[in-house]
Design a protein around this motif. Structure first.
Motif, PDB file in Angstrom:
ATOM      1  N   THR A   1      12.487 -33.122 -33.939  1.00 20.16           N
ATOM      2  CA  THR A   1      13.863 -32.975 -33.355  1.00 20.16           C
ATOM      3  C   THR A   1      12.585 -32.542 -31.618  1.00 20.16           C
ATOM      4  N   SER A   2      12.784 -30.850 -32.358  1.00 21.43           N
ATOM      5  CA  SER A   2      12.608 -30.131 -31.258  1.00 21.43           C
ATOM      6  C   SER A   2      11.074 -30.368 -30.952  1.00 21.43           C
ATOM      7  N   THR A   3      10.437 -30.487 -31.660  1.00 18.96           N
ATOM      8  CA  THR A   3       9.178 -30.656 -31.053  1.00 18.96           C
ATOM      9  C   THR A   3       8.499 -31.595 -31.118  1.00 18.96           C
ATOM     10  N   ALA A   4       9.227 -32.442 -31.102  1.00 17.35           N
ATOM     11  CA  ALA A   4       8.582 -34.056 -30.439  1.00 17.35           C
ATOM     12  C   ALA A   4       9.412 -33.926 -28.688  1.00 17.35           C
TER      13      ALA A   4
ATOM     14  N   VAL B   1       7.254 -33.082 -23.464  1.00 15.71           N
ATOM     15  CA  VAL B   1       7.165 -32.455 -22.052  1.00 15.71           C
ATOM     16  C   VAL B   1       5.785 -31.960 -22.342  1.00 15.71           C
ATOM     17  N   LYS B   2       4.941 -31.524 -22.610  1.00 14.27           N
ATOM     18  CA  LYS B   2       3.574 -31.258 -22.774  1.00 14.27           C
ATOM     19  C   LYS B   2       3.488 -29.839 -22.075  1.00 14.27           C
ATOM     20  N   MET B   3       4.264 -28.938 -23.474  1.00 14.77           N
ATOM     21  CA  MET B   3       4.416 -27.165 -23.146  1.00 14.77           C
ATOM     22  C   MET B   3       3.302 -27.187 -22.862  1.00 14.77           C
ATOM     23  N   LYS B   4       2.709 -25.613 -22.208  1.00 15.79           N
ATOM     24  CA  LYS B   4       1.451 -25.514 -21.596  1.00 15.79           C
ATOM     25  C   LYS B   4       0.964 -24.469 -23.091  1.00 15.79           C
ATOM     26  N   GLU B   5       1.916 -23.818 -23.830  1.00 22.35           N
ATOM     27  CA  GLU B   5       0.934 -23.561 -25.791  1.00 22.35           C
ATOM     28  C   GLU B   5       0.775 -24.601 -26.256  1.00 22.35           C
ATOM     29  N   GLU B   6       1.432 -25.843 -26.288  1.00 18.61           N
ATOM     30  CA  GLU B   6       1.320 -27.136 -27.446  1.00 18.61           C
ATOM     31  C   GLU B   6      -0.183 -27.349 -26.612  1.00 18.61           C
TER      32      GLU B   6
ATOM     33  N   GLN C   1      -2.520 -26.436 -24.914  1.00 17.61           N
ATOM     34  CA  GLN C   1      -3.562 -25.423 -25.028  1.00 17.61           C
ATOM     35  C   GLN C   1      -3.922 -25.757 -26.992  1.00 17.61           C
ATOM     36  N   LYS C   2      -2.241 -25.639 -27.520  1.00 16.54           N
ATOM     37  CA  LYS C   2      -2.920 -25.332 -29.000  1.00 16.54           C
ATOM     38  C   LYS C   2      -3.424 -26.806 -29.582  1.00 16.54           C
ATOM     39  N   THR C   3      -2.854 -27.954 -29.571  1.00 16.13           N
ATOM     40  CA  THR C   3      -3.739 -29.139 -29.526  1.00 16.13           C
ATOM     41  C   THR C   3      -5.019 -29.551 -29.142  1.00 16.13           C
ATOM     42  N   SER C   4      -4.984 -29.636 -27.751  1.00 19.39           N
ATOM     43  CA  SER C   4      -6.220 -29.969 -27.606  1.00 19.39           C
ATOM     44  C   SER C   4      -7.153 -29.027 -27.621  1.00 19.39           C
TER      45      SER C   4
ATOM     46  N   VAL D   1      -4.529 -34.844 -25.595  1.00 21.23           N
ATOM     47  CA  VAL D   1      -3.164 -34.487 -24.771  1.00 21.23           C
ATOM     48  C   VAL D   1      -3.195 -35.485 -25.411  1.00 21.23           C
ATOM     49  N   TYR D   2      -2.952 -36.890 -24.757  1.00 20.99           N
ATOM     50  CA  TYR D   2      -2.412 -37.909 -25.389  1.00 20.99           C
ATOM     51  C   TYR D   2      -2.476 -38.104 -26.989  1.00 20.99           C
ATOM     52  N   PHE D   3      -1.972 -37.451 -27.448  1.00 22.17           N
ATOM     53  CA  PHE D   3      -1.684 -37.791 -28.646  1.00 22.17           C
ATOM     54  C   PHE D   3      -0.387 -36.824 -28.850  1.00 22.17           C
ATOM     55  N   LEU D   4      -0.293 -36.213 -28.305  1.00 25.47           N
ATOM     56  CA  LEU D   4       1.259 -35.295 -27.868  1.00 25.47           C
ATOM     57  C   LEU D   4       2.373 -36.097 -27.499  1.00 25.47           C
ATOM     58  N   THR D   5       2.067 -37.240 -27.287  1.00 27.24           N
ATOM     59  CA  THR D   5       3.420 -38.473 -26.513  1.00 27.24           C
ATOM     60  C   THR D   5       3.264 -39.429 -28.163  1.00 27.24           C
ATOM     61  N   ILE D   6       2.022 -39.664 -28.168  1.00 28.62           N
ATOM     62  CA  ILE D   6       2.208 -40.439 -29.777  1.00 28.62           C
ATOM     63  C   ILE D   6       2.737 -40.474 -31.048  1.00 28.62           C
ATOM     64  N   ILE D   7       3.119 -38.750 -30.733  1.00 31.35           N
ATOM     65  CA  ILE D   7       3.448 -38.393 -32.036  1.00 31.35           C
ATOM     66  C   ILE D   7       5.027 -37.802 -31.676  1.00 31.35           C
ATOM     67  N   GLY D   8       5.054 -37.488 -30.492  1.00 31.63           N
ATOM     68  CA  GLY D   8       6.572 -37.375 -29.938  1.00 31.63           C
ATOM     69  C   GLY D   8       7.537 -38.487 -29.976  1.00 31.63           C
ATOM     70  N   ILE D   9       6.914 -39.290 -29.618  1.00 37.09           N
ATOM     71  CA  ILE D   9       7.561 -40.811 -29.536  1.00 37.09           C
ATOM     72  C   ILE D   9       7.090 -41.345 -31.471  1.00 37.09           C
ATOM     73  N   TRP D  10       7.081 -41.371 -31.737  1.00 39.41           N
ATOM     74  CA  TRP D  10       6.990 -41.421 -33.617  1.00 39.41           C
ATOM     75  C   TRP D  10       8.304 -40.453 -33.673  1.00 39.41           C
ATOM     76  N   LYS D  11       7.321 -39.069 -33.973  1.00 37.86           N
ATOM     77  CA  LYS D  11       8.674 -38.397 -34.226  1.00 37.86           C
ATOM     78  C   LYS D  11      10.300 -38.811 -33.710  1.00 37.86           C
ATOM     79  N   LEU D  12      10.690 -38.885 -32.521  1.00 40.44           N
ATOM     80  CA  LEU D  12      11.808 -39.462 -32.262  1.00 40.44           C
ATOM     81  C   LEU D  12      12.340 -40.683 -32.707  1.00 40.44           C
ATOM     82  N   LEU D  13      11.659 -41.900 -33.026  1.00 41.58           N
ATOM     83  CA  LEU D  13      11.528 -42.533 -33.541  1.00 41.58           C
ATOM     84  C   LEU D  13      12.638 -42.622 -35.476  1.00 41.58           C
ATOM     85  N   GLY D  14      11.731 -42.265 -35.857  1.00 45.29           N
ATOM     86  CA  GLY D  14      11.775 -41.366 -36.848  1.00 45.29           C
ATOM     87  C   GLY D  14      12.659 -41.101 -37.889  1.00 45.29           C
TER      88      GLY D  14
END
Length: 136
Positions: A21-24, A29-34, A36-39, A46-59
């Protein structure tokens, strides 16, 4: 299920849910550091963050709810693939061991939660037949 296994299951599951939940939230919210690290560091869009964030919350919701046994298996598999993929991604770009800690911990918690889950949260032969019979 004995008391020790039940305690292990709930500790692992609660920490897994909190971690996912916390990482999702950080990803959604696309924190600057996240970002930076991801992209920039890992090379994912960057849109990958939205996809995995939503799937994490659903999981997390599916794993915490007592029913939905087939979805629960999918959620555990998704968490496993997501965290093992994160570990491999960090290894491929030669990140430090500190960058492997979070995904490794969540991977271990995923395995512990899945392994120690109670019988009423497992999709076993009789439950699978029931699911198939209800679909027909």
């Amino acid at each position: 299920m004995n008391k020790r296994n039940k305690i292990i299951y709930w500790i692992a599951t609660i920490w897994l849910a909190l971690g996912m939940t916390s990482t999702a939230i950080v990803q959604l919210v696309k924190m600057k550091e996240e970002v930076q690290k991801t992209s920039l560091d890992l090379g994912y869009p960057v849109y990958f963050l939205t996809i995995i964030g939503i799937w994490k919350l659903l999981g997390v919701v599916v794993i915490l709810l007592p029913k939905f046994l087939l979805l629960k298996e999918w959620a555990y598999a998704g968490f496993f693939f997501l965290m093992s993929g994160a570990i491999i991604s960090h290894l491929c770009v030669e990140d430090s061991m500190a960058d492997l800690f979070g995904p490794s911990l969540l991977l271990i918690l995923t395995i512990l939660s899945w392994y120690f889950r109670p019988a009423n949260r497992k999709l076993v032969g009789s439950n699978y037949k029931t699911v198939r019979a209800n679909r027909s």
